[in-house]
Design a protein around this motif. Structure first.
Motif, short mmCIF file in Angstrom:
data_model
loop_
_atom_site.label_atom_id
_atom_site.label_comp_id
_atom_site.label_asym_id
_atom_site.label_seq_id
_atom_site.Cartn_x
_atom_site.Cartn_y
_atom_site.Cartn_z
N LEU A 117 0.84 -1.19 0.00
CA LEU A 117 0.00 0.00 0.00
C LEU A 117 0.88 1.24 0.00
CD1 LEU A 117 -2.94 1.26 0.71
CD2 LEU A 117 -2.07 1.28 3.05
N GLY A 118 0.51 2.23 -0.80
CA GLY A 118 1.14 3.55 -0.71
C GLY A 118 2.64 3.57 -0.84
N SER A 416 0.66 8.77 -10.51
CA SER A 416 0.95 7.36 -10.24
C SER A 416 1.62 7.20 -8.88
CB SER A 416 1.86 6.78 -11.33
OG SER A 416 1.20 6.77 -12.58
N VAL A 417 1.56 5.99 -8.36
CA VAL A 417 2.26 5.64 -7.13
C VAL A 417 3.33 4.61 -7.49
CG1 VAL A 417 2.05 4.59 -4.84
CG2 VAL A 417 0.25 6.12 -5.68
N THR A 433 -1.25 4.88 -12.66
CA THR A 433 -0.84 3.49 -12.43
C THR A 433 -0.24 3.32 -11.03
OG1 THR A 433 -0.51 2.93 -14.76
CG2 THR A 433 0.87 1.75 -13.19
N LEU A 434 -0.45 2.13 -10.49
CA LEU A 434 0.18 1.75 -9.23
C LEU A 434 1.24 0.69 -9.51
CD1 LEU A 434 0.47 1.36 -6.16
CD2 LEU A 434 -1.53 -0.13 -6.23
N LEU A 435 2.51 1.08 -9.34
CA LEU A 435 3.62 0.11 -9.44
C LEU A 435 3.98 -0.30 -8.01
CD1 LEU A 435 6.31 1.54 -11.92
CD2 LEU A 435 4.37 0.10 -12.43
N MET A 436 3.96 -1.58 -7.73
CA MET A 436 4.27 -2.02 -6.36
C MET A 436 5.77 -2.15 -6.10
SD MET A 436 1.32 -4.66 -5.34
CE MET A 436 -0.39 -4.16 -5.25
N GLY A 437 6.58 -2.15 -7.16
CA GLY A 437 8.02 -2.21 -6.97
C GLY A 437 8.56 -3.63 -6.94
N ALA A 438 9.61 -3.83 -6.14
CA ALA A 438 10.29 -5.13 -6.12
C ALA A 438 10.77 -5.47 -4.73
CB ALA A 438 11.47 -5.10 -7.10
N ASN A 463 10.64 2.42 -23.50
CA ASN A 463 9.55 2.86 -24.39
C ASN A 463 8.24 2.12 -24.16
OD1 ASN A 463 11.34 4.68 -25.78
ND2 ASN A 463 12.21 2.88 -26.79
N SER A 464 8.05 1.58 -22.96
CA SER A 464 6.76 0.93 -22.65
C SER A 464 5.77 1.98 -22.15
CB SER A 464 6.96 -0.16 -21.60
OG SER A 464 7.64 -1.25 -22.17
N HIS A 465 4.49 1.73 -22.43
CA HIS A 465 3.43 2.67 -22.05
C HIS A 465 2.42 1.93 -21.17
CE1 HIS A 465 0.19 5.80 -23.47
NE2 HIS A 465 0.43 5.84 -22.17
N ILE A 466 2.25 2.40 -19.93
CA ILE A 466 1.33 1.74 -19.00
C ILE A 466 0.33 2.78 -18.50
CG2 ILE A 466 1.14 0.46 -16.82
CD1 ILE A 466 4.03 -0.45 -17.25
N LYS A 467 -0.95 2.44 -18.61
CA LYS A 467 -2.00 3.37 -18.19
C LYS A 467 -3.10 2.62 -17.44
CE LYS A 467 -4.94 7.09 -19.88
NZ LYS A 467 -5.32 7.92 -21.02
N ARG A 468 -3.57 3.21 -16.33
CA ARG A 468 -4.66 2.64 -15.52
C ARG A 468 -4.43 1.15 -15.23
NH1 ARG A 468 -9.70 3.62 -13.37
NH2 ARG A 468 -11.27 2.03 -13.71
N ALA A 469 -3.36 0.88 -14.52
CA ALA A 469 -2.98 -0.51 -14.26
C ALA A 469 -2.39 -0.64 -12.85
CB ALA A 469 -1.97 -1.00 -15.29
N ILE A 470 -2.36 -1.88 -12.36
CA ILE A 470 -1.64 -2.22 -11.14
C ILE A 470 -0.57 -3.23 -11.54
CG2 ILE A 470 -1.79 -3.29 -8.85
CD1 ILE A 470 -4.79 -2.50 -8.82
N ILE A 471 0.68 -2.92 -11.28
CA ILE A 471 1.77 -3.84 -11.60
C ILE A 471 2.30 -4.39 -10.27
CG2 ILE A 471 3.96 -4.14 -12.83
CD1 ILE A 471 1.67 -3.08 -14.62
N ASP A 472 2.05 -5.67 -10.01
CA ASP A 472 2.44 -6.26 -8.73
C ASP A 472 3.97 -6.42 -8.66
OD1 ASP A 472 2.30 -7.45 -6.22
OD2 ASP A 472 0.67 -8.80 -6.76
N LYS A 473 4.46 -6.81 -7.48
CA LYS A 473 5.90 -6.84 -7.22
C LYS A 473 6.65 -7.80 -8.14
CE LYS A 473 6.63 -5.19 -2.56
NZ LYS A 473 7.14 -5.54 -1.23
N ASN A 474 7.88 -7.44 -8.42
CA ASN A 474 8.84 -8.28 -9.16
C ASN A 474 8.37 -8.61 -10.58
OD1 ASN A 474 10.05 -8.32 -6.63
ND2 ASN A 474 9.29 -10.36 -6.14
N ALA A 475 7.41 -7.84 -11.11
CA ALA A 475 6.94 -8.08 -12.49
C ALA A 475 8.03 -7.63 -13.47
CB ALA A 475 5.64 -7.33 -12.75
N ARG A 476 8.12 -8.35 -14.58
CA ARG A 476 9.11 -8.05 -15.61
C ARG A 476 8.37 -7.60 -16.87
NH1 ARG A 476 13.87 -10.75 -13.92
NH2 ARG A 476 13.47 -11.99 -12.05
#
Length: 520
Positions: A117-118, A416-417, A433-438, A463-476
């Motif tokens: 969170l946050g 974004s967070v 977007t919410l990126l949870m990190g690693a 050059n990736s484009h991410i919009k209105r998404a949640i990317i969980d931890k350690n995602a590649r």
């Protein structure tokens, strides 16, 4: 960089967790009183207009007070006078919740309270921090699903800081277990507490504070307990004022002129809804707010006197599984004093992907976020990770919150967070977007090895484009990936491809790999 913020909070060397700027009774050693009439610090003159309080013979200024004192979110000063003190007389019990199917896939590999969170925190940090800031240092967390990461987080964040040489404070996880008396897993909130009553009973306390592990709010529980004692209640239920539009989604309560609960209705509609209207000025709302908010909903947070809890769960309702739908209405029906306590501040039940997404992005709002992690009078604690400051190399960051230890290259981030240890490559665009990190960093050698195998490093590729998404931890996420849901798909389960779509929000699963050039 307008409105970019770096989130940071930790718990280093913190021995005394009692909330700052609190006014407590001083100069005595608390003892458990033998009756409720002895629970107050000296005498309390009590009426609906004004309360004059004495504490150890010292006269206090009169305080405006109603039957159930109002708790306002983010208050930097609270006047409470609990005798015995909350640290010795209240036991906190945080319910970890069920399997968290509505939050799936975020709960695929973790319990619901362990969901990040946050940028820097986890959901469980909210109720634990509220307890510590309210001088409640004996805390159990009940869970039965995927509890490994929750256990790890709690032991790292709180284990070495709680006890002192007397070992008076603790945060402990209690997992569901089978026993000769009960071969079943937890069947609900009340059943979970019942299965561990033998342990809770050993604590010499007056009240149990029952909390949920998946709510976002800041609350002073000492005021909550004080209201419970002042009204001589058996159970006190935290209540949220509601307008008509939101009220249909909650369990509503009806109160008499003393704030005592006399009726419950689960998600009422039409005439049944209108019948649940109450005068919320009784609980402390001003006239204007009371007109806007004529309903009160249960927050699923309770203070229950020890004797009442033991008799209700063991004798009166031995088969009841749930507090909200069975035990609390049942207690009202048999004549126990069940009081409402008004909480008039920000509160969000983070039970769905959409609610979770909105709550996280709500902390980027300007000028005032929905929920602030910056309140120094009642901080939110988490585990100290000793990460370096985030590094931004020629990045364009607006209206965003950036966690610790990130490496952000020449890219664009808006509203974004960005979670801790996030790595974002050149040319990337991150919006809403919410990126949870690693959980860890990859070395240059690791990255070379991955490239040789044709794989992708942790983080967001070039050059990736991410919009209105949640990317969980350690995602590649590979290079030139587009996660923009251009077809506006509302629901899709593509687990084998590494993502789900719920309420139009794309959620990339933890540890998933999205190959370069993919379009979602």
């Amino acid at each position: 960089m307008p409105m970019a913020a770096v989130a940071s909070s930790s718990l280093i060397g913190f021995k005394n967790f009692s909330g700052q700027n609190k006014l407590h009774c001083g100069g005595f050693k608390p003892t458990i009183a033998s009756s409720k009439s002895e629970l107050f610090c000296g005498s309390i003159g009590f009426n609906l207009k004004e309360t004059t309080r004495r504490c150890n013979g010292t006269r206090r200024l009169p305080v405006t007070r109603v039957v159930s004192p109002k708790a306002v979110s983010d208050s930097s000063y609270s006047q409470t006078c609990l005798d015995p003190d909350a640290s010795t007389s209240v036991l906190g019990i945080i319910l970890g919740g069920g399997a968290g199917t509505r939050l799936y896939p975020l709960t695929k590999k973790r319990a619901k309270p362990a969901v990040p969170l946050g940028a820097n925190y986890r959901l469980i940090d909210i109720p634990v921090s509220n307890c510590l800031n309210s001088n409640i240092s004996k805390i159990y967390v009940l869970t039965q699903f995927n509890s490994a990461s929750l256990n790890r987080h709690l032991s790292r964040a709180y284990a070495s800081n709680m006890g002192g040489y007397k070992n008076e404070g603790f945060v402990e996880v209690l997992a569901a277990q089978q026993s000769p008396e009960n071969p079943n897993w937890f069947q609900g909130t009340a059943d979970a507490v019942r299965q561990y009553l033998w342990l809770f009973e050993e604590h010499d306390v007056l009240e149990y504070l029952i909390l949920a592990g998946d709510h976002l709010y800041r609350m002073d529980y000492e005021k909550f307990v004080q209201s419970h004692r002042e009204t001589d209640a058996d159970i006190t239920v935290a209540a949220l004022p509601m307008d008509e539009k939101r009220a249909t989604a909650f369990g509503l309560m009806k109160i008499d002129e003393e704030g005592r609960i006399i009726e419950f209705a689960e998600k009422p509609k039409g005439e049944q809804l209108k019948a649940m209207k109450v005068d919320t000025t009784i609980l402390g709302l001003d006239d204007e707010r009371a007109k806007e908010m004529p309903y009160i909903a249960s927050m699923g947070i309770y203070v229950i006197s020890k004797d009442a809890m033991l008799s209700l769960l063991r004798e009166t309702f031995p088969g009841a599984n749930d507090f909200g739908s069975e035990v609390i209405p049942g207690a009202t029906s048999i004549g126990l004093r069940v009081q409402a306590y008004l909480y008039d501040g920000y509160w969000e039940d983070i039970g769905t992907i959409e609610a979770f997404y909105n709550a996280n992005l709500g902390i980027t709002k300007k000028p005032i976020p929905d929920f602030s992690f910056y309140d120094r009078s009642s901080p939110i604690y988490t585990q100290p990770r000793y990460l370096p400051p985030s590094k931004m190399l020629d990045a364009d960051v607006t209206d965003s919150v950036i966690g610790e230890g990130c490496v952000i290259k020449n890219c664009k981030i808006h509203h974004s967070v960005i979670g801790l240890r996030s790595c974002i490559s050149e040319g990337a665009i991150i919006e809403d977007t919410l990126l949870m990190g690693a959980d860890y960093y990859e070395t240059d050698a690791d990255k070379r090895l991955l490239a040789a195998k044709g794989s992708v490093p942790i983080g967001i590729g070039k050059n990736s484009h991410i919009k209105r998404a949640i990317i969980d931890k350690n995602a590649r996420i590979g290079d030139n990936v587009k996660i923009i849901n251009s077809d506006d798909v509302q629901e899709a389960a593509r687990e084998t491809d590494g993502y789900f779509i719920k309420s139009g929000i794309v959620t990339v699963i933890k540890d998933a790999l999205i190959p370069s050039g993919s379009i979602i």
